[in-house]
Design a protein around this motif. Structure first.
Motif, short mmCIF file in Angstrom:
data_model
loop_
_atom_site.label_atom_id
_atom_site.label_comp_id
_atom_site.label_asym_id
_atom_site.label_seq_id
_atom_site.Cartn_x
_atom_site.Cartn_y
_atom_site.Cartn_z
N UNK A 80 0.71 -0.98 -0.10
CA UNK A 80 -0.06 0.08 0.05
C UNK A 80 1.01 1.31 0.07
N UNK A 81 1.93 1.27 0.64
CA UNK A 81 2.73 2.31 0.85
C UNK A 81 3.66 2.53 -0.54
N UNK A 82 3.90 1.70 -1.18
CA UNK A 82 4.54 1.62 -2.54
C UNK A 82 3.53 2.44 -3.48
N UNK A 83 2.24 1.80 -3.35
CA UNK A 83 1.18 2.15 -4.33
C UNK A 83 0.85 3.68 -4.06
N UNK A 84 0.81 4.18 -2.81
CA UNK A 84 0.73 5.58 -2.61
C UNK A 84 1.73 6.36 -3.18
N UNK A 85 3.11 5.89 -3.06
CA UNK A 85 4.17 6.64 -3.79
C UNK A 85 4.01 6.81 -4.97
N UNK A 86 3.65 5.90 -5.69
CA UNK A 86 3.15 5.82 -7.31
C UNK A 86 2.18 7.00 -7.68
N UNK A 87 1.11 6.74 -6.65
CA UNK A 87 0.06 7.94 -6.97
C UNK A 87 0.57 9.18 -6.71
N UNK A 88 1.20 9.57 -5.74
CA UNK A 88 1.73 10.84 -5.48
C UNK A 88 2.57 11.18 -6.77
N UNK A 123 -1.62 6.91 -10.75
CA UNK A 123 -2.36 6.06 -9.70
C UNK A 123 -2.23 4.77 -9.72
N UNK A 124 -2.21 4.12 -8.57
CA UNK A 124 -1.75 2.61 -8.38
C UNK A 124 -2.55 2.15 -7.14
N UNK A 125 -2.88 0.81 -7.20
CA UNK A 125 -3.47 0.14 -5.95
C UNK A 125 -2.52 -0.89 -5.54
N UNK A 126 -2.63 -1.28 -4.23
CA UNK A 126 -1.62 -2.53 -3.85
C UNK A 126 -1.97 -3.90 -4.56
N UNK A 127 -3.07 -3.97 -5.48
CA UNK A 127 -3.35 -5.11 -6.19
C UNK A 127 -2.41 -5.07 -7.52
N UNK A 128 -1.55 -3.79 -7.79
CA UNK A 128 -0.56 -3.78 -8.88
C UNK A 128 0.67 -3.96 -8.43
N UNK A 129 1.01 -4.33 -7.26
CA UNK A 129 2.28 -4.27 -6.77
C UNK A 129 2.56 -5.83 -6.02
N UNK A 130 3.86 -6.13 -6.25
CA UNK A 130 4.50 -7.20 -5.61
C UNK A 130 5.80 -6.98 -5.01
N UNK A 131 6.05 -7.47 -3.96
CA UNK A 131 7.36 -6.97 -3.39
C UNK A 131 8.46 -8.27 -3.72
N UNK A 156 9.03 -5.14 7.05
CA UNK A 156 8.31 -4.47 8.07
C UNK A 156 9.10 -3.12 7.92
N UNK A 157 10.73 -3.23 8.02
CA UNK A 157 11.37 -1.96 7.87
C UNK A 157 11.19 -1.07 6.86
N UNK A 158 11.01 -1.83 5.60
CA UNK A 158 10.60 -0.91 4.22
C UNK A 158 9.51 -0.22 4.63
N UNK A 159 8.32 -1.11 5.31
CA UNK A 159 6.99 -0.40 5.34
C UNK A 159 7.12 0.90 6.06
N UNK A 160 7.90 0.99 7.20
CA UNK A 160 8.20 1.99 7.86
C UNK A 160 8.91 3.26 6.97
N UNK A 161 9.60 2.89 6.08
CA UNK A 161 10.54 3.85 5.29
C UNK A 161 9.78 4.47 4.16
N UNK A 162 9.28 3.70 3.37
CA UNK A 162 8.72 3.94 2.19
C UNK A 162 7.84 5.16 2.25
N UNK A 163 7.04 5.61 3.25
CA UNK A 163 6.32 6.87 3.32
C UNK A 163 7.26 8.06 3.68
N UNK A 164 8.28 7.72 4.04
CA UNK A 164 9.36 8.82 4.35
C UNK A 164 10.22 9.24 3.05
N UNK A 165 9.79 8.52 1.85
CA UNK A 165 10.57 8.79 0.96
C UNK A 165 11.02 10.06 0.48
N UNK A 166 10.01 10.98 0.08
CA UNK A 166 10.32 12.42 -0.25
C UNK A 166 11.32 13.18 0.79
#
Length: 479
Positions: A154-162, A166-174, A351-361
């Motif tokens: 979800x965090x990766x999808x939100x980053x693409x959308x920003x 526009x992206x949803x989590x169903x369009x992403x695999x890790x 879990x670590x990346x989940x904390x970091x991706x929203x801080x990418x900018x």
């Protein structure tokens, strides 16, 4: 497993510039050239070299020259000759048999710049601490995860959308890093003999993965200043109808070039016309120093564009997290194919990346200042110390793609190693070799290491056109 047998013709193509910049005896220069191909990884460990007579004919030299070169390689630990098996490449361990010193490592006193990477971002340690709070909940599951943590996706999808896609989590695999994503895509999309478009130069492990999947590589040039030749790109796609086109449209590695809006349109339109799947690798793409970043290539796509991303360059190389953003039907194919290569991405890393991706900018903004200082400092130092070189100042990324003016990249890399600096020669980045006139130099060093790098290159440059380069010592595969 039988060793890979290299033909005399293929080795001769790799050795096309073997005499450039060397005043050594012919057999010494030939041994040095083979050695650098091993160090670069262009001749793999355990490969079998062609017979002396065949290679001599392909190079246009005497058999004695090749025989003496092979003898020197055996003496230095790069070659083993067995009756009935031929001459087999091996990687010297400097007399230390333990696995710690296998290929890929270098002594601690060497400045290893084969890897273009930054130190860990300041927030990573805090992210690890926060991630540990979520570990008990994760331990309730079995831990095998081929799709990816829902929160991270979800965090990766939100980053693409920003960023305008526009992206949803169903369009992403890790995945386990971007390289894993590229190799998995190659395995699913490429069949043996399929034409596959790549840039030249390009990221070496990507073209290796595509070739290993059976792809027949078709290359298009990328220039450090001119970027992509649109006419060549369009003609190559429409003529060869590649199954896959692997590109780095933003801050291309190693040149630092970025596709113009017209080139992006041409690429996706031509690919759509012939049914090509475009794989856009953004591993370096967000590390912009100057200017405004482009939207993800898939935002303008008329055809199918797959996005590949990574946490390694932005946050830390030790965080082995990558991802694929694609249509759900392709993701399903990737998930079905994945278990033959791995059984999932490590949960704690996610879990670590989940904390970091929203801080990418925010992390990118902080990185920008560090990158600018590193780039500007190295560009100024190289231009002052080596004014005959063409030293560009890229708009971002992590490296300079320096023009040497002469086809001596391999010789320069060997000389630099003896000065305590390990670099990858230009030929590593060519799908078909070449690029002996270029050198990738990371600007991720600072302070004393930058001074050490520049002085080592200057001394090496003086030696390349003079006395023979002393190259004995440990080998290390380029990563």
């Amino acid at each position: 497993m039988s060793p890979v047998l290299l033909s005399a013709r293929s080795v001769a193509l790799l050795l096309r510039h073997w005499r450039a910049g060397s005043d050594a005896a012919a057999y010494e220069a030939l041994a040095d050239a083979v050695r650098v191909l091993v160090i670069d990884g262009r001749i793999p460990h355990a490969a079998r070299l062609p017979a002396e007579r065949g290679l001599a004919a392909a190079l246009g030299v005497s058999r004695t020259t090749v025989a003496n070169a092979y003898a020197r390689l055996r003496e230095d630990g790069y070659l083993t000759s067995l009756r009935g098996s031929g001459s087999i490449i091996r990687l010297p361990l400097e007399g230390r048999p333990d696995p710690e010193h296998l290929a890929g490592t270098v002594p601690v006193d060497l400045l290893d710049l084969r890897k273009a990477a930054l130190r860990s971002a300041p927030g990573v340690a805090d992210a690890v601490e926060r991630a540990m709070r979520h570990l008990p909940a994760a331990l309730a599951g079995i831990g095998y995860d081929t799709v990816g943590d829902a929160g991270l996706r979800a965090a990766i999808a939100d980053r693409y959308t920003a960023r305008g896609l526009p992206t949803t989590s169903s369009e992403v695999i890790v995945t386990i890093g971007a390289q894993h994503a590229i190799a998995l895509l190659a395995r699913v999309l490429v069949r043996r003999g399929d034409p596959v478009l790549v840039e030249s130069p390009t990221y070496p492990h990507a073209h290796e993965a595509l070739r290993e999947a059976g792809g027949r590589l078709v290359s298009v040039p990328v220039d450090v200043r001119g970027g992509w030749d649109e006419a060549v790109l369009d003609a190559t796609i429409r003529r060869s109808a590649p199954t896959v086109a692997y590109v780095m449209p933003e801050l291309h590695n190693p040149t630092g070039a970025t596709m113009t809006a017209s080139t992006r349109r041409l690429l996706v339109e031509a690919a759509a016309a012939v049914g090509t799947v475009v794989v856009a690798d953004e591993t370096m793409g967000e590390l912009r120093i100057d200017g405004v970043p482009s939207r993800p290539l898939a935002a303008d796509a008329a055809g199918q564009v797959v996005m590949v991303g990574s946490a390694a360059k932005v946050f830390w190389g030790g965080l082995r997290i990558g991802w694929v953003r694609a249509a759900p039907d392709l993701l399903q194919r990737l998930l079905l194919a994945r278990p033959t290569g791995d059984l999932g991405t490590p949960v704690l890393d996610q879990l670590v990346a989940r904390e970091l991706v929203p801080q990418t900018a925010a992390v990118l903004e902080a990185r920008r200042h560090v990158l600018r200082d590193g780039r500007d400092g190295l560009v100024a130092a190289l231009r002052a110390r080596l004014p005959e070189w063409d030293v560009p100042s890229p708009a971002g990324g992590l490296t300079l793609w320096v023009g040497l003016g002469r086809p001596v990249s391999s010789a320069l890399v060997l000389a630099a190693r003896s000065e305590g600096v390990v670099l990858a020669s230009g030929g590593v980045f060519g799908p078909d070799g070449g690029f002996e006139r270029s050198l990738r130099v990371p600007f991720t060093v600072s302070g004393a290491d930058r001074e050490r790098l520049v002085e080592a290159l200057a001394r090496s440059w003086e030696r390349v056109g003079g006395a023979a380069v002393e190259t004995r010592g440990s080998a290390a595969a380029v990563v």
